[in-house]
Design an enzyme around this catalytic site. Sequence first.
Site, mmCIF file in Angstrom:
data_model
loop_
_atom_site.group_PDB
_atom_site.id
_atom_site.type_symbol
_atom_site.label_atom_id
_atom_site.label_comp_id
_atom_site.label_asym_id
_atom_site.label_seq_id
_atom_site.Cartn_x
_atom_site.Cartn_y
_atom_site.Cartn_z
ATOM 1 C CE LYS A 212 -4.045 -2.121 2.091
ATOM 2 N NZ LYS A 212 -5.052 -2.064 3.179
ATOM 3 N N GLY B 81 0.172 -0.615 14.644
ATOM 4 C CA GLY B 81 0.550 -0.707 13.238
ATOM 5 C C GLY B 81 0.511 0.644 12.564
ATOM 6 N N GLY C 3 1.790 1.063 9.353
ATOM 7 C CA GLY C 3 2.036 0.818 7.936
ATOM 8 C C GLY C 3 0.979 1.483 7.081
ATOM 9 N N GLY C 4 0.775 0.951 5.879
ATOM 10 C CA GLY C 4 -0.173 1.572 4.952
ATOM 11 C C GLY C 4 -1.584 1.645 5.499
ATOM 12 C CB ALA C 5 -3.908 -0.918 6.789
#
Length: 265
Positions: free
Chosen positions: A73, A134, A136-138
Amino acid sequence: MGRISGTTRLLAVLGDPIEQVRAPALVNPLLDRLGRDAVLVPVHVRPADLGEVVGGLRRIGNLDGLLVTVPHKIEICRYADELAPAAAFTGSSNALRREPDGRWRADNFDGVGFVRGLRARGHEPEGRRISLVGAGGAGTALAAALLENGAARLSVCDTDARRLHALLARLGERWPGRATGSAVPRVEDADIAVNATPLGMRADDPLPFDPSRVPPGGVVADIVMKPAETRLLRTAAALGRAVHHGIHTLDHQLECYAAYFGLAG
């Protein structure tokens, strides 16, 4: 799924692994209901091959768009010609479409899908204390959407200090004083605790956080869609915590995808 012919338009979902993706099972019936001569297919792409694969896909004349899942992502934004505001702010994308002039535009519907899913299940984020594991992308998309929709305080955890600090800097510029970060999950006073990592996709994955530390009355949410009942959610439910499944996010992304790819018109 309707009959595929020489006029069929293509959509692809990219990921590694790809076996867990639920998008084809939901998007293809939607295409059938709308009477669209189109199909969404899963494509397994390893990180080292992403640029080469996307370059080839962009040359397919009847490919109208891409959906993107873990771990691509963030990296996928490098291959877009234009970033919509959500993708530009978060630096991640889960959908790209081919514009009439042939350019590719990237957007991100993870955050809006997650928030709509929460609200549909009676879990209002406004005014709540939220812990997010998290960055990251999400996770980045969820963080921005939760603050945009009124979360009173957001605690973000990620073991990658550089990635975490970069996210906190962006959030702080737009929503000063409402987001903090840590290398370990802080869920002890969370109204909603969210796993925004891939942990849980495999049976032997460790728990992203200990759900017993979430206060009674708190909600434990997971973005993992397959398995539907992750170890985190099973453990939380056994402890009496309310749980929120990953599929609810995708359910509420469908309307976004339909509008973005011009399927409902």
